[in-house]
Scaffold this active site. Structure first.
Site, PDB file in Angstrom:
ATOM      1  CB  CYS A 104      -0.900  -0.028   1.235  1.00 33.72           C
ATOM      2  SG  CYS A 104      -2.011   1.385   1.376  1.00 33.72           S
ATOM      3  CB  CYS A 115     -12.123  10.771   5.416  1.00 35.31           C
ATOM      4  SG  CYS A 115     -12.303  10.905   3.620  1.00 35.31           S
ATOM      5  N   GLY A 161      -3.049  10.324   1.535  1.00 41.62           N
ATOM      6  CA  GLY A 161      -3.255  11.242   0.431  1.00 41.62           C
ATOM      7  C   GLY A 161      -4.337  10.820  -0.535  1.00 41.62           C
ATOM      8  CB  SER A 193      -7.812   4.011  -3.523  1.00 47.83           C
ATOM      9  OG  SER A 193      -8.907   4.288  -2.692  1.00 47.83           O
ATOM     10  CG  HIS A 218     -16.288   5.677   2.909  1.00 48.20           C
ATOM     11  ND1 HIS A 218     -15.764   4.397   3.044  1.00 48.20           N
ATOM     12  CD2 HIS A 218     -15.246   6.484   2.541  1.00 48.20           C
ATOM     13  CE1 HIS A 218     -14.457   4.443   2.783  1.00 48.20           C
ATOM     14  NE2 HIS A 218     -14.131   5.680   2.476  1.00 48.20           N
ATOM     15  CG  ASN A 292      -8.842  -0.744  10.596  1.00 47.95           C
ATOM     16  OD1 ASN A 292      -8.988  -1.853  11.082  1.00 47.95           O
ATOM     17  ND2 ASN A 292      -8.793  -0.550   9.281  1.00 47.95           N
TER      18      ASN A 292
END
Length: 347
Positions: A104, A115, A161, A193, A218, A292
């Site tokens: 990642c 967010c 980012g 993404s 989301h 998380n």
């Protein structure tokens, strides 16, 4: 002095010509560098001896690993220092096959998207990463995988980012990472993404890289989404999904809809039904991500992940409507390496 990571094939040919070396060496030089980096032995290359010291200097990575954090599940988080004193975090995730791994990558230092359930946004956006800094993340993570006798087989721009706000550098970096003559990862092994930057989705489709798209949606309605994703005020849900549909039509790649499940907010049956309505007739995959823990959100809100029964019910409700659903297994959360937990730390 420019790093070799900054050069594409035409750029390196031009540089070699300036040095009085044959431009035809460029492809072999790049292959040699990417095959060995971050430790490259130029004495074994075909390059003229007089330019080997310059090549060796340009092969020294600008970024340095400050810390490695090893999770109990084998996930490795790297804290990487940049030349200007800032830092980023990147993650290596061992695959379920013993010989493979995924990684990642970050595209910016910090994040401007705000967010509320994500730690990467807390200090805002400090700057974009350069092509070299992005490529060097890949090289460092690939080296970590090799130390584990694993082969890096997939990469997601899902770290710190918003990739669509640094798209020119992300695209250039993908070219170096994926090209069989350079990093050799492969185009279809890369996923970009986005939180839902509609012009960026369209631009990525037009770039025709044959990479995958993941959209962090989301929420299935604008009011709920604006509560947790501030950019929801600029790009309505229906426009984001429409852009994802255009991406699929243009590229033939099936987009992934990312959904961070927050108990009592977007894990309801009503949200599942609205999402199924949005995806009706759309071949997309939904990736459910239990939240998380990052502590209190920047708004002061306190979040929680749904209980397993609620997560299963949400997934089953989508599947009953014909939606392809995957539930992401949490990896690396004991070292804050899981989705939404990456941050930048100053020296």
């Amino acid at each position: 002095m420019a790093s070799i990571c900054e050069f594409d094939l035409p750029g390196l040919r031009h540089w070699l010509a300036e040095q009085g070396a044959a431009p035809t060496h460029a492809r072999g030089l790049l292959r040699h560098f990417y095959a060995g980096a971050p430790v490259v032995d130029w004495s074994t290359s075909v390059m003229p001896h007089r330019i080997q010291p310059d090549l060796a200097q340009r092969s020294i990575l600008e970024t340095k690993i400050r810390q490695r954090h090893l999770s109990t599940d084998g996930t490795i988080k790297l804290l990487i220092d940049l030349k200007d004193g800032l830092s980023i975090e990147s993650v290596l995730m061992p695959g379920y096959r013993p010989d493979r791994a995924a990684c990642c990558l970050s595209s910016q230092v910090g994040c401007a998207m705000g967010c509320d359930f994500c730690a990467s946004t807390r200090d805002g956006l400090l700057r974009n990463l350069s092509v070299t800094e992005i490529v060097e993340q890949f090289l460092l993570l690939r080296h970590e995988a090799r130390l584990l006798d694993r082969r890096l087989t997939s990469l997601v721009f899902m770290g710190m980012g918003e990739p669509m706000h640094n798209l020119a550098n992300v695209i250039a970096a993908i070219g170096r990472i994926a090209d069989p003559d350079l990093g050799g990862l492969g185009w279809r092994q890369v996923t970009v993404s986005t939180v839902g930057i509609v012009p960026g989705i369209d631009a990525l489709a037009e770039a025709d890289l044959n990479v995958h798209l993941a959209v962090s949606l989301h929420a299935a309605d604008d009011l709920t989404r604006q509560r947790i994703v501030p950019t929801g005020h600029k790009y309505p849900v229906i426009e984001i999904v429409a852009a994802a549909r255009r991406f699929q039509e243009k590229t033939g790649r099936v987009p992934t809809i990312e959904w961070c499940l927050l108990a009592g907010i977007n894990d309801t049956s009503a949200q599942a039904d609205k999402l199924a309505d949005l995806l009706d007739g759309f071949r997309a995959h939904v990736n459910l991500i239990p939240w998380n823990n990052i502590g209190v959100g920047t708004s002061g809100a306190v979040y929680a992940r749904p209980v397993p029964e609620r997560l299963a019910e949400f997934a089953d409700r989508l599947r009953a409507r014909g939606v392809v659903v995957h539930i992401r297994e949490t990896r690396g959360d004991d070292v804050s390496a899981a989705c939404g937990q990456l941050v930048q730390l100053r020296k």
